[in-house]
Scaffold this motif. Structure first.
Motif, mmCIF file in Angstrom:
data_model
loop_
_atom_site.group_PDB
_atom_site.id
_atom_site.type_symbol
_atom_site.label_atom_id
_atom_site.label_comp_id
_atom_site.label_asym_id
_atom_site.label_seq_id
_atom_site.Cartn_x
_atom_site.Cartn_y
_atom_site.Cartn_z
ATOM 1 N N ILE A 184 120.737 66.623 -64.265
ATOM 2 C CA ILE A 184 121.335 65.536 -63.473
ATOM 3 C C ILE A 184 122.691 65.973 -62.928
ATOM 4 N N LEU A 185 123.492 66.638 -63.767
ATOM 5 C CA LEU A 185 124.820 67.082 -63.337
ATOM 6 C C LEU A 185 124.728 68.157 -62.249
ATOM 7 N N VAL A 186 123.727 69.020 -62.337
ATOM 8 C CA VAL A 186 123.537 70.024 -61.279
ATOM 9 C C VAL A 186 123.170 69.343 -59.970
ATOM 10 N N ARG A 187 122.351 68.297 -60.041
ATOM 11 C CA ARG A 187 122.013 67.545 -58.828
ATOM 12 C C ARG A 187 123.261 66.877 -58.248
ATOM 13 N N ALA A 188 124.193 66.484 -59.125
ATOM 14 C CA ALA A 188 125.432 65.858 -58.653
ATOM 15 C C ALA A 188 126.288 66.826 -57.849
ATOM 16 N N LEU A 189 126.037 68.119 -58.002
ATOM 17 C CA LEU A 189 126.764 69.139 -57.236
ATOM 18 C C LEU A 189 125.935 69.671 -56.077
ATOM 19 N N SER A 190 124.758 69.078 -55.845
ATOM 20 C CA SER A 190 123.800 69.621 -54.870
ATOM 21 C C SER A 190 123.559 71.097 -55.152
ATOM 22 N N GLY A 191 123.370 71.381 -56.444
ATOM 23 C CA GLY A 191 123.213 72.768 -56.861
ATOM 24 C C GLY A 191 121.837 73.336 -56.542
ATOM 25 N N THR A 192 121.839 74.548 -56.009
ATOM 26 C CA THR A 192 120.601 75.297 -55.769
ATOM 27 C C THR A 192 120.739 76.621 -56.506
ATOM 28 N N ILE A 193 120.041 76.741 -57.614
ATOM 29 C CA ILE A 193 120.188 77.925 -58.464
ATOM 30 C C ILE A 193 118.894 78.707 -58.492
ATOM 31 N N HIS A 194 119.003 80.000 -58.283
ATOM 32 C CA HIS A 194 117.848 80.896 -58.322
ATOM 33 C C HIS A 194 117.941 81.743 -59.599
ATOM 34 N N TYR A 195 116.989 81.551 -60.497
ATOM 35 C CA TYR A 195 116.973 82.291 -61.763
ATOM 36 C C TYR A 195 116.003 83.471 -61.645
ATOM 37 N N HIS A 196 116.495 84.649 -62.030
ATOM 38 C CA HIS A 196 115.700 85.869 -61.914
ATOM 39 C C HIS A 196 115.418 86.447 -63.309
ATOM 40 N N ASN A 197 114.266 87.084 -63.449
ATOM 41 C CA ASN A 197 113.890 87.793 -64.682
ATOM 42 C C ASN A 197 113.929 86.870 -65.903
ATOM 43 N N LYS A 198 113.215 85.757 -65.826
ATOM 44 C CA LYS A 198 113.245 84.784 -66.909
ATOM 45 C C LYS A 198 112.663 85.316 -68.223
ATOM 46 N N GLU A 199 111.950 86.427 -68.149
ATOM 47 C CA GLU A 199 111.417 86.998 -69.387
ATOM 48 C C GLU A 199 112.535 87.526 -70.290
ATOM 49 N N ASN A 200 113.738 87.682 -69.734
ATOM 50 C CA ASN A 200 114.881 88.182 -70.513
ATOM 51 C C ASN A 200 115.811 87.063 -70.975
ATOM 52 N N TRP A 255 129.571 71.238 -49.399
ATOM 53 C CA TRP A 255 128.208 70.979 -48.951
ATOM 54 C C TRP A 255 127.195 71.217 -50.066
ATOM 55 N N ALA A 256 127.364 72.300 -50.798
ATOM 56 C CA ALA A 256 126.412 72.616 -51.867
ATOM 57 C C ALA A 256 126.978 73.732 -52.723
ATOM 58 N N ILE A 257 126.427 73.871 -53.918
ATOM 59 C CA ILE A 257 126.752 74.992 -54.798
ATOM 60 C C ILE A 257 125.477 75.820 -54.933
ATOM 61 N N VAL A 258 125.508 76.999 -54.380
ATOM 62 C CA VAL A 258 124.341 77.882 -54.374
ATOM 63 C C VAL A 258 124.684 79.146 -55.159
ATOM 64 N N CYS A 259 123.826 79.532 -56.073
ATOM 65 C CA CYS A 259 124.119 80.750 -56.835
ATOM 66 C C CYS A 259 122.834 81.399 -57.339
ATOM 67 N N ASN A 260 122.978 82.654 -57.724
ATOM 68 C CA ASN A 260 121.900 83.426 -58.332
ATOM 69 C C ASN A 260 122.278 83.747 -59.773
ATOM 70 N N VAL A 261 121.311 83.642 -60.662
ATOM 71 C CA VAL A 261 121.506 83.964 -62.075
ATOM 72 C C VAL A 261 120.479 85.019 -62.466
ATOM 73 N N TRP A 262 120.974 86.145 -62.986
ATOM 74 C CA TRP A 262 120.081 87.223 -63.423
ATOM 75 C C TRP A 262 120.125 87.323 -64.939
ATOM 76 N N TYR A 263 118.968 87.128 -65.583
ATOM 77 C CA TYR A 263 118.843 87.398 -67.017
ATOM 78 C C TYR A 263 118.549 88.889 -67.169
ATOM 79 N N MET A 264 119.324 89.556 -67.995
ATOM 80 C CA MET A 264 119.196 91.008 -68.135
ATOM 81 C C MET A 264 118.609 91.363 -69.493
ATOM 82 N N PRO A 265 118.007 92.557 -69.617
ATOM 83 C CA PRO A 265 117.410 92.957 -70.898
ATOM 84 C C PRO A 265 118.451 92.925 -72.015
ATOM 85 N N PRO A 266 118.040 92.541 -73.223
ATOM 86 C CA PRO A 266 118.987 92.477 -74.348
ATOM 87 C C PRO A 266 119.581 93.834 -74.666
#
Length: 365
Positions: free
Chosen positions: A132-148, A291-302
């Motif tokens: 809900i809070l991310v929607r309050a920021l009009s957040g658009t988040i792209h999550y990469h490599n979710k297996e990590n 206008w919006a908060i747009v970001c990319n998030v990369w999960y990296m190998p442990p």
């Protein structure tokens, strides 16, 4: 350009001089290096908002309004009306719903006895309210490599740009937060959430005791049923262009480190919090009128600490991996320089290295 900064290391340039005795003309070389260090201070410029090459009609710039043409002025005014009269009220309503739901939901879940049901409901409340809070920021988040994605019993470390970094990450998974106890609304949220989730909050007197902090974090990591700890090792917000020195404390605990790289897109909104210029209320107002908060998030190998590797070397290895993945500049400087002067011991060390370069290359007789 009229003046271009020479990126050749000082050691190599002094070696090129290759003279037996010091000459008076050498002083101009050292003056030039000094001017370059002042004009392009690579530390100070990391604590000012990232500036776009040109205004794209979406994001703010670091300068106030300038009249260019009537057409652009009309577009700018329409944008202000939309952001402040339509988007801001809607976002404020969503933020109020998210915060209220977080406080009420975690307080209710906190009354339940410890069980798998309580843990499940706690995660549901945290995830729902964070989204809900991310929607309050009009957040658009792209999550990469979710297996990590970070696992229970581990430590998630990420670069730090904004207080909303934690919301960006908890939008996709639950974490145990680590931080100092606050007052006001933040304190109310902390006291409510810790009843439902094993967050680690420290009093001001406790957080100065490094051994106590390490002990409590080790106890948390040792319990493989607890959520992964979320830590921002830089200790302060950097302007989305760089990664600065990671404090070694997070890497002395042991356990598995799960690096995460966060990179915001400055075309739509500036997420950086310049705490020296804006208080938290002013910052949130700027964020919620973007206008919006747009970001990319990369999960990296442990990553784990290798044999013979100390905490500082491990921290630097993790920092380098995050910088490469996020396309950020890696800097060795402590983010604490944002508010503090350089220590005398560090300056003396640089002076010694400088004199050794001169002696080694025969510039001083």
């Amino acid at each position: 350009g009229i003046i271009e900064r020479d990126e050749t290391p000082m050691e190599k340039e002094i070696a090129r001089l290759h003279r037996v005795d010091f000459e008076f003309s050498d002083i101009f070389y050292f003056c030039r290096k000094g001017f370059e260090a002042i004009v392009e201070d690579e530390v100070t410029q990391r604590f000012s908002s990232e500036e776009l090459v040109s205004w794209n009609l979406l994001t703010r710039t670091n300068v106030n309004f300038h009249y260019i043409s009537l057409r652009l002025t009309v577009v700018w005014v329409i944008g202000v009306i939309v952001r402040y009269c339509f988007l801001l009220p809607l976002r404020f309503t969503l933020a109020a719903i998210g915060i209220t739901s977080m406080i009420v939901g975690t307080t209710m879940v906190g009354q339940l006895p410890n069980s798998s049901v309580k843990n499940y409901l706690s995660e549901v409340v945290h995830l729902t309210c964070s989204r809900i809070l991310v929607r309050a920021l009009s957040g658009t988040i792209h999550y990469h490599n979710k297996e990590n994605k970070p696992q229970k019993g581990g430590i998630c470390v990420a670069n730090h740009t904004s207080p909303i970094d934690a919301i960006i990450l908890t939008n996709d998974g639950c974490y145990a937060m680590v931080g100092q106890v606050h007052g006001g609304l933040m304190g109310v949220i902390q006291r409510a959430t810790v009843k439902a989730c094993p967050h680690v909050w420290f009093e001001r007197s406790e957080i100065k005791d490094r051994h106590l902090v390490t002990k409590r974090l080790r106890e948390h990591v040792a319990d493989k049923s607890k959520l992964p700890i979320l830590i921002f090792p830089e200790g302060t917000c950097i302007n989305n262009t760089s990664v600065m020195m990671f404090k070694k404390g997070s890497f002395e605990i042991g356990g598995t480190i799960y690096p995460v790289a966060i990179k915001y897109d400055p075309q739509f909104g500036d997420a950086f919090w310049n705490s020296s210029k804006y208080n938290i209320v002013s910052y949130l107002l700027r964020i919620m009128t973007s206008w919006a908060i747009v970001c990319n998030v990369w999960y990296m190998p442990p990553m784990v600490r290798e044999e013979g590797e100390d905490a500082v070397q491990f921290a630097n290895r993790v920092k380098s991996a995050i910088a490469r993945q996020g396309g950020l500049t890696e800097l060795p400087w402590d983010g604490g320089l944002k508010r503090a002067k350089v220590k005398d011991t560090f300056r003396e060390e640089q002076q010694k290295n400088y004199s050794k370069m001169l002696v080694r290359n025969g510039s001083i007789g």
